[in-house]
Design a protein around this motif. Structure first.
Motif, PDB file in Angstrom:
ATOM      1  N   UNK A  14       0.837  -1.203   0.000  1.00 20.18           N
ATOM      2  CA  UNK A  14       0.000   0.000   0.000  1.00 20.18           C
ATOM      3  C   UNK A  14       0.872   1.254   0.000  1.00 20.18           C
ATOM      4  N   UNK A  15       1.961   1.207   0.757  1.00 15.86           N
ATOM      5  CA  UNK A  15       2.858   2.358   0.838  1.00 15.86           C
ATOM      6  C   UNK A  15       3.485   2.673  -0.516  1.00 15.86           C
ATOM      7  N   UNK A  16       3.920   1.644  -1.247  1.00 22.14           N
ATOM      8  CA  UNK A  16       4.529   1.862  -2.559  1.00 22.14           C
ATOM      9  C   UNK A  16       3.515   2.432  -3.555  1.00 22.14           C
ATOM     10  N   UNK A  17       2.295   1.945  -3.499  1.00 27.83           N
ATOM     11  CA  UNK A  17       1.261   2.466  -4.399  1.00 27.83           C
ATOM     12  C   UNK A  17       0.952   3.921  -4.073  1.00 27.83           C
ATOM     13  N   UNK A  18       0.861   4.248  -2.772  1.00 25.55           N
ATOM     14  CA  UNK A  18       0.597   5.627  -2.368  1.00 25.55           C
ATOM     15  C   UNK A  18       1.701   6.560  -2.851  1.00 25.55           C
ATOM     16  N   UNK A  19       2.952   6.106  -2.755  1.00 21.81           N
ATOM     17  CA  UNK A  19       4.064   6.931  -3.236  1.00 21.81           C
ATOM     18  C   UNK A  19       4.000   7.130  -4.752  1.00 21.81           C
ATOM     19  N   UNK A  20       3.642   6.083  -5.466  1.00 19.53           N
ATOM     20  CA  UNK A  20       3.534   6.169  -6.919  1.00 19.53           C
ATOM     21  C   UNK A  20       2.458   7.177  -7.319  1.00 19.53           C
ATOM     22  N   UNK A  21       1.314   7.108  -6.658  1.00 23.08           N
ATOM     23  CA  UNK A  21       0.227   8.039  -6.959  1.00 23.08           C
ATOM     24  C   UNK A  21       0.578   9.466  -6.532  1.00 23.08           C
TER      25      UNK A  21
END
Length: 387
Positions: free
Chosen positions: A264-271
């Motif tokens: 979830x953290x990696x996706x949030x950073x990507x967005x």
């Protein structure tokens, strides 16, 4: 007085008419000159030229069709999976099933044949494979098509307002799948510290990282290479092979809470990075409908949200036990609802105007707002999981 006004308008009309006539003549002159030159040539010259023109018309017709027809596009396609009906997290053994012993068994015998062990496949992997399948099998991969590479009279298609929306959307979807494949290799598809990297996932990640624009030839005209779609099709096969092994309990899928936190953290950073790009373009290039790069930014972000919506819907099924144990159900569903709200924004023409503009709105600001709202929910999910 009236006669003078009438005469003035007549002269203006005549001047405008002459101007339009000169413009039309200037536009048609090259074609008329080419027609005259072509008419005087021998058939051995006419034949190849005609064949070349037919080929170009066919190629551009195919290119136009592929850029305008979006096969398989459906923001609600995750509903068809019915993931909410799953009762076992990904990688966990399914309850044993039994089958009748057979017609030749003795009447008094109640023996049954036990079916081989079966484990739950990964919804995340299914989503990643199907998103890539939509990109390269249900549609042509626009970014590596010959005419897309050649550009619009030498101008990169991405720098024009024409025929590039689908390519940007596909690259956004692929960005989500790439990030997912990396997390599958590094954390989700193995038990960290006690198991090696799964070869199918490793191969899938390597193929998905391939250059998005590669055609048959690179910078070296004699350097024949495999085009991009072939690599992505191989990635689909590897992802499905992993899920086949997982279903047979011959692979690992680690559904620990800390893995979900990192995912979830990696996706949030990507967005977050995408939201920054949208904000920068919206603030510094508010040219309304005349911003030729606004549609690229918008549809890339849209594709990225489209991909992550499917992937996180799958994660809700794969990590169902963790979500249930941490009482995340309501927040998780609200996050998916944020994705659906963003995917409902589909303007016919993307405008990058002022945020308070009436005639030319700012679709980039709207998409940036939705992207940040999704990211905010993901940060909250991470916070709850990390307690």
């Amino acid at each position: 007085m009236l006669d003078r006004i009438t005469a003035l308008f007549q002269r203006i009309g005549q001047a405008v008419g002459r101007g339009i006539g000169l413009l039309v003549a200037w536009l048609l002159w090259p074609f008329m000159a080419a027609h005259g030159w072509y008419g005087r040539r021998h058939w051995m010259v006419k034949g190849p030229i005609l064949a070349l023109l037919v080929l170009l018309v066919g190629l551009y017709g195919y290119f136009f069709w592929q850029t305008q027809v979006w096969s398989g596009f459906n923001p609600n396609f995750v509903d068809s999976y019915r993931w909410s009906e799953r009762t076992v997290p990904a990688g966990q053994e399914l309850p044993p099933t039994t089958a009748p012993a057979g017609a030749n068994a003795a009447p008094a015998t109640t023996a049954t044949n036990t079916v081989a062990r079966q484990c739950q496949s990964s919804a995340i992997v299914d989503a990643a494979a199907d998103l890539t399948d939509m990109n390269v099998n249900q549609n042509a991969w626009i970014s590596s098509m010959l005419l897309y590479r050649l550009g619009f009279f030498g101008i990169d298609w991405d720098h024009t307002p024409f025929l590039d929306n689908k390519a940007s959307f596909q690259r956004g979807v692929n960005q989500a799948v790439r990030r997912t494949s990396t997390e599958l290799v590094d954390t989700l598809g193995r038990v960290r510290g006690t198991s090696g990297i799964n070869s199918n996932l490793q191969d899938a990640r390597g193929n998905l990282q391939f250059d998005e624009y590669s055609w048959y030839f690179g910078l070296d005209p004699f350097g024949f290479k495999t085009p991009t779609p072939a690599y992505y099709r191989t990635a689909i096969q590897k992802l499905r092979a992993f899920n086949t092994d997982l279903s047979s309990c011959n692979a690992t899928f680690d559904t620990r809470a800390d893995n979900l936190i990192q995912f979830v953290d990696r996706i949030a950073n990507d967005l977050g990075g995408t939201a920054a790009i949208l904000r920068e373009r919206s603030e510094n290039n508010s040219a309304g409908w005349f911003d030729t790069r606004a549609d690229d930014r918008f549809w890339f972000a849209y594709g990225q949200l489209y991909g992550y919506y499917a992937v996180l819907s799958g994660a809700g099924a794969d990590f169902a036990q963790v979500i249930r144990e941490r009482n995340l159900g309501s927040l998780w569903n609200d996050t998916l609802a944020r994705f659906r709200a963003a995917l409902r924004v589909r303007p016919a023409i993307v405008s990058n105007g002022r945020e308070d503009g009436m005639i030319m709105p700012s679709h980039l600001a709207v998409m940036g707002f939705h992207t940040l709202m999704v990211r905010s929910n993901l940060v909250e999910v991470r916070s709850v999981l990390d307690r």
